[in-house]
Design a protein around this motif. Structure first.
Motif, PDB file in Angstrom:
ATOM      1  N   LYS A  69     -39.054 -67.125 -44.221  1.00  0.00           N
ATOM      2  CA  LYS A  69     -38.911 -65.669 -44.736  1.00  0.00           C
ATOM      3  C   LYS A  69     -38.402 -65.498 -45.988  1.00  0.00           C
ATOM      4  O   LYS A  69     -37.241 -65.485 -46.227  1.00  0.00           O
ATOM      5  N   PRO A  70     -39.458 -65.532 -46.993  1.00  0.00           N
ATOM      6  CA  PRO A  70     -38.677 -65.702 -48.385  1.00  0.00           C
ATOM      7  C   PRO A  70     -37.796 -64.488 -48.627  1.00  0.00           C
ATOM      8  O   PRO A  70     -37.020 -64.584 -49.502  1.00  0.00           O
ATOM      9  N   GLY A  71     -38.211 -63.176 -48.187  1.00  0.00           N
ATOM     10  CA  GLY A  71     -37.395 -61.979 -48.458  1.00  0.00           C
ATOM     11  C   GLY A  71     -36.060 -61.946 -47.758  1.00  0.00           C
ATOM     12  O   GLY A  71     -35.058 -61.495 -48.604  1.00  0.00           O
ATOM     13  N   ALA A  72     -35.507 -62.938 -47.049  1.00  0.00           N
ATOM     14  CA  ALA A  72     -34.266 -62.931 -46.595  1.00  0.00           C
ATOM     15  C   ALA A  72     -33.378 -63.464 -47.727  1.00  0.00           C
ATOM     16  O   ALA A  72     -32.256 -63.289 -47.633  1.00  0.00           O
ATOM     17  N   VAL A  73     -33.851 -64.450 -48.669  1.00  0.00           N
ATOM     18  CA  VAL A  73     -32.962 -64.953 -49.421  1.00  0.00           C
ATOM     19  C   VAL A  73     -32.660 -63.848 -50.473  1.00  0.00           C
ATOM     20  O   VAL A  73     -31.502 -63.695 -51.172  1.00  0.00           O
ATOM     21  N   ALA A  74     -33.933 -63.204 -51.083  1.00  0.00           N
ATOM     22  CA  ALA A  74     -33.736 -62.191 -51.843  1.00  0.00           C
ATOM     23  C   ALA A  74     -32.728 -61.101 -51.550  1.00  0.00           C
ATOM     24  O   ALA A  74     -31.973 -60.646 -52.547  1.00  0.00           O
ATOM     25  N   SER A  75     -32.862 -60.673 -50.162  1.00  0.00           N
ATOM     26  CA  SER A  75     -31.883 -59.475 -49.741  1.00  0.00           C
ATOM     27  C   SER A  75     -30.409 -59.953 -49.886  1.00  0.00           C
ATOM     28  O   SER A  75     -29.817 -59.006 -49.850  1.00  0.00           O
ATOM     29  N   SER A  76     -29.858 -61.328 -49.888  1.00  0.00           N
ATOM     30  CA  SER A  76     -28.568 -61.413 -49.855  1.00  0.00           C
ATOM     31  C   SER A  76     -28.024 -61.504 -51.387  1.00  0.00           C
ATOM     32  O   SER A  76     -26.764 -61.711 -51.337  1.00  0.00           O
ATOM     33  N   THR A  77     -28.749 -61.262 -52.283  1.00  0.00           N
ATOM     34  CA  THR A  77     -28.290 -61.236 -53.740  1.00  0.00           C
ATOM     35  C   THR A  77     -27.991 -60.102 -53.981  1.00  0.00           C
ATOM     36  O   THR A  77     -28.576 -58.893 -53.978  1.00  0.00           O
ATOM     37  N   ALA A  78     -26.632 -59.578 -54.519  1.00  0.00           N
ATOM     38  CA  ALA A  78     -26.025 -58.350 -54.875  1.00  0.00           C
ATOM     39  C   ALA A  78     -26.497 -57.835 -56.030  1.00  0.00           C
ATOM     40  O   ALA A  78     -26.963 -58.415 -57.098  1.00  0.00           O
ATOM     41  N   PRO A  79     -26.895 -56.338 -55.981  1.00  0.00           N
ATOM     42  CA  PRO A  79     -27.221 -55.574 -57.427  1.00  0.00           C
ATOM     43  C   PRO A  79     -26.551 -55.903 -58.565  1.00  0.00           C
ATOM     44  O   PRO A  79     -25.266 -56.071 -58.466  1.00  0.00           O
ATOM     45  N   PRO A  80     -26.993 -55.935 -59.668  1.00  0.00           N
ATOM     46  CA  PRO A  80     -26.220 -56.037 -60.872  1.00  0.00           C
ATOM     47  C   PRO A  80     -25.506 -54.614 -61.138  1.00  0.00           C
ATOM     48  O   PRO A  80     -25.945 -53.614 -60.619  1.00  0.00           O
ATOM     49  N   GLY A  81     -24.445 -54.828 -62.293  1.00  0.00           N
ATOM     50  CA  GLY A  81     -23.848 -53.904 -62.758  1.00  0.00           C
ATOM     51  C   GLY A  81     -24.512 -52.411 -63.194  1.00  0.00           C
ATOM     52  O   GLY A  81     -25.462 -52.785 -63.585  1.00  0.00           O
ATOM     53  N   LYS A  82     -23.915 -51.170 -62.982  1.00  0.00           N
ATOM     54  CA  LYS A  82     -24.821 -50.275 -63.819  1.00  0.00           C
ATOM     55  C   LYS A  82     -25.023 -50.513 -65.224  1.00  0.00           C
ATOM     56  O   LYS A  82     -25.851 -49.938 -65.916  1.00  0.00           O
ATOM     57  N   TYR A  83     -23.844 -50.795 -65.929  1.00  0.00           N
ATOM     58  CA  TYR A  83     -23.468 -50.882 -67.416  1.00  0.00           C
ATOM     59  C   TYR A  83     -23.974 -52.239 -67.768  1.00  0.00           C
ATOM     60  O   TYR A  83     -23.334 -53.420 -67.265  1.00  0.00           O
ATOM     61  N   ARG A  84     -24.880 -52.592 -68.665  1.00  0.00           N
ATOM     62  CA  ARG A  84     -25.267 -53.763 -69.456  1.00  0.00           C
ATOM     63  C   ARG A  84     -24.509 -53.948 -70.707  1.00  0.00           C
ATOM     64  O   ARG A  84     -24.582 -55.076 -71.334  1.00  0.00           O
ATOM     65  N   THR A  85     -24.092 -53.006 -71.329  1.00  0.00           N
ATOM     66  CA  THR A  85     -23.391 -52.822 -72.770  1.00  0.00           C
ATOM     67  C   THR A  85     -22.189 -52.081 -72.701  1.00  0.00           C
ATOM     68  O   THR A  85     -22.097 -51.282 -71.779  1.00  0.00           O
ATOM     69  N   LEU A  86     -21.698 -52.200 -73.888  1.00  0.00           N
ATOM     70  CA  LEU A  86     -20.315 -51.237 -73.852  1.00  0.00           C
ATOM     71  C   LEU A  86     -20.413 -50.703 -75.122  1.00  0.00           C
ATOM     72  O   LEU A  86     -21.355 -50.829 -76.127  1.00  0.00           O
ATOM     73  N   PRO A  87     -19.803 -49.132 -75.249  1.00  0.00           N
ATOM     74  CA  PRO A  87     -19.785 -48.444 -76.317  1.00  0.00           C
ATOM     75  C   PRO A  87     -19.125 -49.078 -77.496  1.00  0.00           C
ATOM     76  O   PRO A  87     -18.347 -50.016 -77.342  1.00  0.00           O
ATOM     77  N   GLU A  88     -19.509 -48.537 -78.595  1.00  0.00           N
ATOM     78  CA  GLU A  88     -18.482 -49.004 -79.994  1.00  0.00           C
ATOM     79  C   GLU A  88     -17.164 -48.662 -79.777  1.00  0.00           C
ATOM     80  O   GLU A  88     -17.226 -47.116 -79.929  1.00  0.00           O
ATOM     81  N   ALA A  89     -16.136 -49.273 -79.560  1.00  0.00           N
ATOM     82  CA  ALA A  89     -14.840 -48.625 -79.494  1.00  0.00           C
ATOM     83  C   ALA A  89     -14.226 -47.823 -80.239  1.00  0.00           C
ATOM     84  O   ALA A  89     -13.762 -46.602 -80.069  1.00  0.00           O
ATOM     85  N   CYS A  90     -14.557 -48.135 -81.655  1.00  0.00           N
ATOM     86  CA  CYS A  90     -14.112 -47.332 -82.728  1.00  0.00           C
ATOM     87  C   CYS A  90     -14.666 -46.160 -83.016  1.00  0.00           C
ATOM     88  O   CYS A  90     -14.257 -45.422 -83.947  1.00  0.00           O
ATOM     89  N   ARG A  91     -15.732 -45.733 -82.423  1.00  0.00           N
ATOM     90  CA  ARG A  91     -16.363 -44.742 -82.329  1.00  0.00           C
ATOM     91  C   ARG A  91     -16.562 -43.946 -80.989  1.00  0.00           C
ATOM     92  O   ARG A  91     -17.455 -42.907 -80.963  1.00  0.00           O
TER      93      ARG A  91
END
Length: 289
Positions: free
Chosen positions: A31-53
């Motif tokens: 059941k190859p799908g069983a392994v994939a379903s146990s992986t937690a989703p990534p975070g919503k944000y992949r980058t950060l804003p430019e702090a000084c702006r």
């Protein structure tokens, strides 16, 4: 040869039985799908804003009194800010602004931290929640009493002038000086140790307002506010209001500090708290744009 078909049937049954038994790993592999379903989703944000702006010049003019009266060249220098030293701008960035006026100095520090979980079974959001919880615990907020409110300006049972963060009699929530919440200092500083000081308003505010350090329930996914009055020696004193909130897998820390020119003046807790929270709401909105 008359028994050959029966032998073939027995052999086939034996193969079928052996394939239906075995270790759990074999079942999982089927059941190859069983392994994939146990992986937690990534975070919503992949980058950060430019702090000084991240803070507009109009907001900085409001937060840093006196900056609007500076010559244009000096204004630009103040509004440009000073970026915090960081070795991975995808994971953490920060910026500091400061302006001086005849009646005192104001400074602002904003820090963005993007949390990444390296455990495939734990999501970035859950890991960020753990990091945030440690920050809130380290702030050592006073316990909320029944009937109290978590947001500024709402009456509550814990707002009594006799209630303090340490549980001892005092004025609007006293808190021990000598602790810094600046992420760059590791939580301690040797220059601001000294007296226990008030975290309440300096006098004329509504006595029913909750100005104690507290959890905020209307900012991001989770948030808290800390309020610390410290003295450096016997002459200067300053107040730092910190607002820390989490939105998905990003944790934002705001530190807003006021230091009056006169040592006898106590910075207004209510004003600093309101402005720090207003900035927090703007930053939350900027993440959703």
């Amino acid at each position: 040869m008359a028994y050959a078909p029966g032998a073939v049937l027995i052999a086939a049954l034996a193969v079928g039985c052996s394939s239906g038994t075995g270790t759990g790993d074999s079942a999982t592999d089927s059941k190859p799908g069983a392994v994939a379903s146990s992986t937690a989703p990534p975070g919503k944000y992949r980058t950060l804003p430019e702090a000084c702006r991240s803070v507009s010049p109009a907001t900085l003019k409001d937060l840093l009194p006196g900056s609007a009266e500076l010559p244009e060249a000096q204004q630009e220098k103040v509004f440009d800010g000073s970026p915090a030293v960081t070795y991975d701008t995808d994971r953490r960035v920060g910026c500091r602004w400061k302006a001086e006026a005849p009646d005192g100095a104001r400074s602002l520090f904003v820090d963005f931290e993007r949390v990444v979980s390296y455990d495939p079974s734990v999501s970035d959001d859950d890991r960020a929640g753990e990091v945030y919880a440690k920050k809130e615990a380290a702030a050592d907020l006073p316990s909320a009493l029944p009937g109290s409110s978590t947001d500024s300006g709402t009456p509550g049972a814990s707002d009594s002038p006799s209630a303090t963060a340490s549980g001892k009699p005092g004025k609007n929530g006293g808190k021990a000086a000598g602790k810094s919440s600046d992420p760059d200092t590791g939580g301690k500083t040797g220059s601001d140790t000294g007296d226990t000081a008030d975290t309440g308003d300096s006098g004329d505010g509504d006595a029913t307002e909750n100005l104690q350090p507290r959890v905020l329930d209307s900012l991001g996914d989770s948030a808290f506010l800390d309020d610390l009055l410290t003295r450096a020696g016997s002459t200067a004193q300053h107040r730092t209001v910190s607002v820390v909130f989490r939105t998905s897998n990003v944790i934002v820390t705001i530190q807003y500090t006021a230091q009056p020119a006169l040592s006898t003046e106590i910075p207004d807790s209510k004003e600093l708290q309101e402005k720090a929270q207003a900035l927090g709401r703007k930053l939350v909105d900027s993440f959703s744009e």
